[in-house]
Every structure is written in structure tokens, then in C-alpha cells.
Design an enzyme around this catalytic site. Structure first.
Site, PDB file in Angstrom:
ATOM      1  CG  HIS A 294      -1.925  -1.137   1.193  1.00  0.00           C
ATOM      2  ND1 HIS A 294      -2.733  -1.455   2.275  1.00  0.00           N
ATOM      3  CD2 HIS A 294      -2.197  -2.064   0.233  1.00  0.00           C
ATOM      4  CE1 HIS A 294      -3.465  -2.507   1.977  1.00  0.00           C
ATOM      5  NE2 HIS A 294      -3.164  -2.901   0.755  1.00  0.00           N
TER       6      HIS A 294
ATOM      7  CG  HIS B 195      -7.485  -3.228  -2.158  1.00  0.00           C
ATOM      8  ND1 HIS B 195      -6.934  -2.192  -1.450  1.00  0.00           N
ATOM      9  CD2 HIS B 195      -6.778  -4.337  -1.819  1.00  0.00           C
ATOM     10  CE1 HIS B 195      -5.941  -2.652  -0.704  1.00  0.00           C
ATOM     11  NE2 HIS B 195      -5.821  -3.951  -0.911  1.00  0.00           N
TER      12      HIS B 195
ATOM     13  CG  ASP C  89      -3.190  -5.129  -3.064  1.00  0.00           C
ATOM     14  OD1 ASP C  89      -2.845  -4.213  -2.292  1.00  0.00           O
ATOM     15  OD2 ASP C  89      -3.923  -6.073  -2.705  1.00  0.00           O
TER      16      ASP C  89
ATOM     17  CG  HIS D 259       0.247  -9.368  -2.656  1.00  0.00           C
ATOM     18  ND1 HIS D 259       0.149  -8.046  -3.004  1.00  0.00           N
ATOM     19  CD2 HIS D 259      -0.669  -9.572  -1.676  1.00  0.00           C
ATOM     20  CE1 HIS D 259      -0.783  -7.465  -2.256  1.00  0.00           C
ATOM     21  NE2 HIS D 259      -1.293  -8.373  -1.451  1.00  0.00           N
TER      22      HIS D 259
END
Length: 306
Positions: A78, A235, A239, A262
Site C-alpha cells: 500500500h 483495491h 495492490d 501479490h
């Protein structure tokens, strides 16, 4: 030109997974410094950790960096998205714990503080990474792709069985402050069933209904519900920007994520850099700079996230 902060800013919060209180300070840095994290609570080993793709330790729930001494910094995505979204290439991020604070679950507080402190140009030209060939990686049903583009854009698709999220898709260019206006306030989200599993495994100890959007089937359990009807996919794009910022320079490319996360985005960067024919490093001209995140930010953008 490269950019850094005009003055330092600090934040106090709690680590999402560790549950530990942490104070973080982001300071200006000289040209060509890059982004580095320093663990001020570590004095027995090298406490500097580079914000680079090849320093990532694979974890499914966040992005964790580790140096050669084994010192780690977790949940960097973030703040990395906020730095990239504000066009900041040089900064030192100091923290007195193992995890960046989750704050409200988005990048908004980081962005607001950065813009209030001021972002200044430096005397050295910035570099950009132009993707020259399509690179794709997969993991089961998940897919992540980088392909050539004259702008930096992100396309993302997600699909969840919980009706509160369902299937969402979004594509957007990140030029001209779009990250600040459209993505930075979108919070991390999860299913109540996943929260229960993480808590049982000793994770998400700092999570609550105020720093994450928690859903259970058709219900949104967090007070106030979603900030955007498609906050979940926004979101995921946030990311992705944070994870791609670990490339070390802004990208000129189109990133496509389909149920990716991720770890897969880091796998994609490793595949990109595995072959020098996949990319070229270019000096950033004013024309290119106008196409990158952080260009043309205004006071009105800051008010939207204040």
C-alpha cells in the site's frame, strides 16, 4: 525528472497480520537513491531493505521484503502504491517494527500526507522501463501479463462466490493522477470465513472492520459498506501498482491481472527481468513523464483523499 518529498511525514498504526503497534517515517532522499526501508528496531544486523522485486519473499497474503541478513519488512504494497502513484522515486521509509501499518486498509492516508508535505523535482532525469515483449505467467486459474503499451495501464478481473463482491472488471490508465482520484482510497477486503481461518493460524491479528472490508455472502459486515461499488477490483489494482513499483522504475506497459495476487505479480516481474530482450530502460522525457502515475497532481486531488 526524479522526485522526492519536500519534508518528512510520519504515521502511527497497527500491522495487519502482526497486530503490533508501529511508527513509520518517510523522509526525502537524494536523486538515484530509490526506495529503501530501514528497521529502526533492529541493531544486530543490516537493517536496510531495498524495495526491489528480487528482495521479495513469497507470501500469499501480502508483499514481504527480505535482505541478505534475513531482516524483513511486510505489507509494503500500500505504501509502495502511494509512492508510485505520487510519482516519488526516492525516499527512505523507517519503521520500528516488522510490518507497515495497515491504517484504513488503503493508500489514502499515505497519499494525503505525501501531497500535503509536497513532492519536489530533483536535478537528475528519471528512468522508465518500457516493456518490449509480452510476458505471461499463470498459477492455476490465475494469470498475470505484461505487454507493450505507450502508456501505463492496469486491467483486472476478479470473481468471488460471495454475492457482495461477485465478478468485477476494470481497466484504466494510471496517467494524470488517476491513481490518486480513482484507486488510492480502495481498501483491502476479505471474506469472513477467510478471517476466521487466518485468525486460527495466528494471522490478521491487527485486522478489524475499520481497516478492511469484510463480506459474508451477500452482506458487507464493515460499517458504511463499500466506498465504491467496485471497490474490491479497485483495491486489487492498487495492490498491483504497489507490487509493480518494485521494478525499480515506472513501467510503460499494460498489466493484466485475472484472479492474480501479490506472489503471481512478483513471479511476473521475475519473468520480465529474466530476459533483457523483454524490456528497455529509457530516460524519461517530459512527454513520457506526462503519461506516468504522479503527473499533473493538483490540490483538488489532495482534497479528495484528505
Amino acid at each position: 525528472m526524479q522526485k522526492t518529498l519536500r519534508s518528512r511525514v510520519s504515521f502511527d498504526g497497527t500491522g495487519l497480520h502482526s497486530g503490533c503497534a508501529v511508527r513509520i517515517t518517510v523522509s526525502p532522499a537524494s536523486a538515484n537513491y530509490g526506495i529503501w526501508f530501514r528497521r529502526t528496531d533492529v541493531d544486530t544486523a543490516d537493517n536496510l531493505v531495498a524495495a526491489r522485486w528480487n528482495q521479495v519473499e513469497r507470501t500469499p497474503l501480502c508483499t514481504r521484503l527480505v535482505n541478505d541478513a534475513g531482516v524483513t519488512v511486510s505489507t509494503v504494497e500500500h505504501i509502495m502504491a502511494a509512492l508510485a502513484g505520487c510519482g516519488i522515486q526516492n525516499a527512505l521509509v523507517e519503521l520500528d517494527g516488522p510490518e507497515v501499518p495497515i491504517l484504513d486498509g488503503s493508500s489514502a492516508q499515505f497519499v494525503s500526507a505525501f501531497l500535503a508535505a509536497g513532492v519536489v523535482e530533483q536535478a537528475e532525469p528519471a528512468q522508465v522501463l518500457r516493456v518490449l515483449r509480452r510476458v505471461e505467467v499463470t498459477d492455476g486459474e490465475a494469470r498475470a501479463v505484461l505487454q507493450p503499451s505507450d502508456i501505463f495501464e492496469i486491467a483486472f478481473d476478479i470473481s468471488f462466490s460471495d454475492e457482495a463482491i461477485g465478478t468485477q472488471s476494470k481497466t484504466m490508465s494510471l496517467a494524470n493522477g488517476a491513481f490518486v482520484r480513482e484507486l488510492c482510497d480502495s481498501r483491502t477486503f476479505c471474506r469472513q470465513a477467510d478471517v476466521d481461518k487466518m485468525r486460527a493460524a495466528g494471522l490478521a491479528l491487527g485486522g478489524n472492520y475499520r481497516n478492511a472490508v469484510v463480506v459474508d455472502g451477500p452482506r458487507v459486515l464493515s460499517p458504511g459498506g463499500f466506498r465504491h461499488t467496485d471497490e474490491a477490483v479497485r483495491h486489487k489494482m492498487l495492490d498491483a501498482l504497489g507490487d509493480l513499483a518494485l521494478a525499480g522504475a515506472p513501467l510503460l506497459a499494460r498489466y493484466t491481472g485475472d484472479k492474480s495476487g501479490h506472489s503471481l505479480t512478483n513471479t511476473l516481474l521475475r519473468a520480465l527481468f529474466a530476459d533483457p530482450a523483454n524490456y528497455a530502460v529509457e530516460t524519461c522525457t517530459p512527454q513520457l513523464a506526462a503519461l506516468l502515475p504522479g503527473a499533473n497532481l493538483h490540490a483538488a486531488d489532495m482534497r479528495l483523499v484528505a
